[in-house]
Design a protein around this motif. Structure first.
Motif, PDB file in Angstrom:
ATOM      1  N   UNK A 117      40.109  34.532  37.515  1.00 24.52           N
ATOM      2  CA  UNK A 117      39.202  34.839  38.599  1.00 24.52           C
ATOM      3  C   UNK A 117      39.724  36.032  39.395  1.00 24.52           C
ATOM      4  N   UNK A 118      38.780  36.893  39.791  1.00 24.01           N
ATOM      5  CA  UNK A 118      39.132  38.054  40.607  1.00 24.01           C
ATOM      6  C   UNK A 118      38.190  38.078  41.801  1.00 24.01           C
ATOM      7  N   UNK A 119      38.007  39.258  42.418  1.00 23.36           N
ATOM      8  CA  UNK A 119      37.098  39.367  43.543  1.00 23.36           C
ATOM      9  C   UNK A 119      35.657  39.380  43.094  1.00 23.36           C
ATOM     10  N   UNK A 120      34.762  39.586  44.038  1.00 25.56           N
ATOM     11  CA  UNK A 120      33.333  39.595  43.773  1.00 25.56           C
ATOM     12  C   UNK A 120      32.966  40.782  42.893  1.00 25.56           C
ATOM     13  N   UNK A 121      32.386  40.510  41.723  1.00 21.29           N
ATOM     14  CA  UNK A 121      31.922  41.523  40.777  1.00 21.29           C
ATOM     15  C   UNK A 121      32.950  42.644  40.566  1.00 21.29           C
ATOM     16  N   UNK A 122      34.092  42.328  39.990  1.00 22.00           N
ATOM     17  CA  UNK A 122      35.138  43.341  39.798  1.00 22.00           C
ATOM     18  C   UNK A 122      34.678  44.470  38.891  1.00 22.00           C
ATOM     19  N   UNK A 123      35.263  45.659  39.128  1.00 23.26           N
ATOM     20  CA  UNK A 123      34.840  46.839  38.387  1.00 23.26           C
ATOM     21  C   UNK A 123      35.992  47.601  37.770  1.00 23.26           C
ATOM     22  N   UNK A 124      36.234  48.832  38.231  1.00 21.47           N
ATOM     23  CA  UNK A 124      37.259  49.701  37.647  1.00 21.47           C
ATOM     24  C   UNK A 124      38.647  49.110  37.788  1.00 21.47           C
ATOM     25  N   UNK A 125      39.529  49.538  36.864  1.00 23.91           N
ATOM     26  CA  UNK A 125      40.898  49.021  36.851  1.00 23.91           C
ATOM     27  C   UNK A 125      41.885  50.149  36.586  1.00 23.91           C
ATOM     28  N   UNK A 126      43.157  49.875  36.919  1.00 27.38           N
ATOM     29  CA  UNK A 126      44.269  50.768  36.579  1.00 27.38           C
ATOM     30  C   UNK A 126      45.535  49.941  36.543  1.00 27.38           C
ATOM     31  N   UNK A 127      46.534  50.424  35.780  1.00 26.07           N
ATOM     32  CA  UNK A 127      47.787  49.682  35.615  1.00 26.07           C
ATOM     33  C   UNK A 127      48.962  50.531  36.052  1.00 26.07           C
ATOM     34  N   UNK A 128      49.868  49.916  36.808  1.00 31.78           N
ATOM     35  CA  UNK A 128      51.157  50.551  37.097  1.00 31.78           C
ATOM     36  C   UNK A 128      52.178  49.968  36.141  1.00 31.78           C
ATOM     37  N   UNK A 153      33.955  46.328  44.344  1.00 31.43           N
ATOM     38  CA  UNK A 153      33.105  47.218  45.147  1.00 31.43           C
ATOM     39  C   UNK A 153      32.338  46.516  46.259  1.00 31.43           C
ATOM     40  N   UNK A 154      31.778  45.342  45.987  1.00 26.21           N
ATOM     41  CA  UNK A 154      30.979  44.671  47.003  1.00 26.21           C
ATOM     42  C   UNK A 154      31.828  44.185  48.172  1.00 26.21           C
ATOM     43  N   UNK A 155      33.057  43.795  47.886  1.00 21.64           N
ATOM     44  CA  UNK A 155      33.939  43.281  48.934  1.00 21.64           C
ATOM     45  C   UNK A 155      34.744  44.382  49.614  1.00 21.64           C
ATOM     46  N   UNK A 157      49.198  53.696  44.223  1.00 19.75           N
ATOM     47  CA  UNK A 157      47.880  53.506  43.628  1.00 19.75           C
ATOM     48  C   UNK A 157      46.867  54.154  44.556  1.00 19.75           C
ATOM     49  N   UNK A 158      46.055  55.064  44.018  1.00 23.49           N
ATOM     50  CA  UNK A 158      45.064  55.804  44.791  1.00 23.49           C
ATOM     51  C   UNK A 158      43.683  55.261  44.445  1.00 23.49           C
ATOM     52  N   UNK A 159      42.938  54.837  45.464  1.00 23.80           N
ATOM     53  CA  UNK A 159      41.639  54.198  45.262  1.00 23.80           C
ATOM     54  C   UNK A 159      40.555  55.076  45.872  1.00 23.80           C
ATOM     55  N   UNK A 160      39.558  55.455  45.071  1.00 25.06           N
ATOM     56  CA  UNK A 160      38.464  56.296  45.544  1.00 25.06           C
ATOM     57  C   UNK A 160      37.316  55.429  46.041  1.00 25.06           C
ATOM     58  N   UNK A 161      37.001  55.551  47.320  1.00 24.21           N
ATOM     59  CA  UNK A 161      35.928  54.777  47.942  1.00 24.21           C
ATOM     60  C   UNK A 161      34.658  55.621  47.987  1.00 24.21           C
ATOM     61  N   UNK A 191      45.548  40.781  47.550  1.00 25.70           N
ATOM     62  CA  UNK A 191      44.189  41.297  47.739  1.00 25.70           C
ATOM     63  C   UNK A 191      44.215  42.100  49.031  1.00 25.70           C
ATOM     64  N   UNK A 192      43.684  43.307  48.989  1.00 24.00           N
ATOM     65  CA  UNK A 192      43.701  44.141  50.186  1.00 24.00           C
ATOM     66  C   UNK A 192      42.401  44.912  50.335  1.00 24.00           C
ATOM     67  N   UNK A 193      41.928  45.046  51.574  1.00 23.16           N
ATOM     68  CA  UNK A 193      40.761  45.864  51.862  1.00 23.16           C
ATOM     69  C   UNK A 193      41.111  47.336  51.778  1.00 23.16           C
ATOM     70  N   UNK A 194      40.221  48.135  51.192  1.00 26.01           N
ATOM     71  CA  UNK A 194      40.536  49.552  50.991  1.00 26.01           C
ATOM     72  C   UNK A 194      39.463  50.497  51.504  1.00 26.01           C
ATOM     73  N   UNK A 195      38.232  50.050  51.660  1.00 28.16           N
ATOM     74  CA  UNK A 195      37.155  50.950  52.054  1.00 28.16           C
ATOM     75  C   UNK A 195      35.844  50.502  51.451  1.00 28.16           C
TER      76      UNK A 195
END
Length: 380
Positions: free
Chosen positions: A268-279, A296-298, A333-337, A314-318
């Motif tokens: 289980x992940x967040x609401x409607x998970x989308x893009x991913x990346x790995x460190x 995206x929705x959350x 990790x760089x997240x594009x909002x 879990x962290x809020x990003x934008x």
């Protein structure tokens, strides 16, 4: 955490100057730039990852949808694809300006580099077009049997694998310009990936909710694995051993073992998970590899420990997070909002598993309207 108010007020600049004068300590920044494509405006933002600020905005003739690095880092070039104008633009990352452009004569979907060429997957007409990176001229296009959806390249063998709208998969010998007879699957295909040894292909059946494994040499279907979701997004571990999938149908991440051709688990992940990346931390025994999943929705990111396959933060990003990029030194990790027009920065070393399950933001950087893609260039 540095607030958005501090950034907009210019308070980050003084701190950035101090960071730039220090040795490369954890959390001191990355010696390079993130170049960010903004689909809402015809520009690419150049973000200094030592100062954590936009240093230049490179104007383009049309809004870009994706960016591709030149395969030789000494060339200091990146390329921006613009589907609406059917163009490709070359950007000098040192001068931070557009240097050349090319009309493609069709709608580009994606591009990948191979041996001094950039191969553009074109939807209309349905072709693979090679571009010579020294002259930026198009070579002889390879016709495809059906409008394509996605593709991947196997670098050693010089093979391309292309999924098509009609449910076919084709392999293409790039040097010979030869298209092999198609593999007939089901309509509604999505992404495709070569296994790290090049001997097997993983094909996403989005409508059928399956992951197909196809033998590269024989082009025969090996097995089909049912999924609890539509495999809209694919992300591979650096060693090529695990494939992560997210998409519509389930608020989860599916983990597939590609060498065993089996599903390991669905988490289980967040609401409607989308893009991913790995460190990845291959040279640091005991240090976790993390999978970052956009929700995206959350407006949040879920962080999985790849080794334990458990959620650690879990962290809020934008607003409407999309693409995620990890710096080559594995520090950030760089997240594009997309909706809020900014880039959230997470310092990976600050992710501490525990009851709180939080990963504090390092900073937020306004980058422009609808950021959709980014590449990182070292030392420019």
């Amino acid at each position: 955490m540095i607030s958005r108010r501090t950034i907009l007020g210019g308070g980050l600049a003084g701190g950035a100057a101090l960071l730039a004068g220090c040795n490369r300590q954890p959390g001191s920044g990355y010696h390079g730039f993130a170049f960010v494509a903004t689909a809402g405006s015809p520009a690419v933002a150049a973000v200094d990852l030592m100062a954590f600020a936009v240093k230049a905005r490179i104007e383009l003739p049309a809004p870009p949808s994706s960016l591709i690095l030149h395969p030789d880092p000494r060339q200091a070039r990146i390329y921006a694809l613009a589907p609406k104008s059917q163009t490709l633009d070359e950007i000098d990352t040192q001068a931070r300006k557009r240097t050349r452009g090319l009309k493609l004569g069709g709608t580009p979907l994606a591009a990948l580099a191979h041996r001094g060429r950039l191969w553009c997957l074109m939807k209309d007409p349905a072709v693979l077009t090679p571009l010579d990176l020294s002259t930026l001229k198009a070579g002889k296009a390879i016709p495809l049997p059906a409008p394509p959806v996605a593709f991947d390249l196997e670098q050693k063998a010089g093979l391309a694998a292309v999924t098509s709208e009609d449910g076919t998969l084709v392999l293409v010998d790039l040097s010979a310009g030869r298209v092999f007879p198609p593999v007939h699957l089901e309509p509604g295909l999505g992404g495709v990936r070569f296994r790290s040894d090049g001997k097997l292909l993983m094909v996403a059946e989005r409508e059928g909710h399956r992951l197909d494994f196809v033998d590269t040499a024989s082009r025969e279907l090996v097995t089909q694995l049912p999924l609890a979701l539509s495999p809209d997004h694919l992300c591979m571990t650096p060693d090529g051993g695990q494939l992560f999938l997210t998409g519509q149908g389930s608020d989860a991440v599916v983990i597939a073992y590609v060498y065993r051709t089996e599903i390991a688990q669905t988490s289980l992940s967040g609401r409607r998970p989308g893009n991913m990346a790995i460190s990845s931390q291959p040279d640091a025994p005991g240090v976790a590899n993390f999978l970052f999943v956009a929700n995206p929705e959350a407006g949040s990111i879920t962080v999985f420990n790849v080794n334990t396959q458990k959620v650690v933060a879990v962290t809020g990003v934008g607003m409407d997070p999309g693409s995620i990029i990890v710096t080559p030194d594995q520090q950030y990790a760089l997240v594009l909002n997309r909706a809020s027009g900014d880039m959230a920065v997470i310092r990976i070393a600050a992710i501490a598993p525990g009851r709180a399950k939080s990963a504090p933001l390092f900073t937020m950087i306004p980058v422009g309207e609808q950021p959709v893609a980014a590449v990182i260039v070292e030392g420019v």
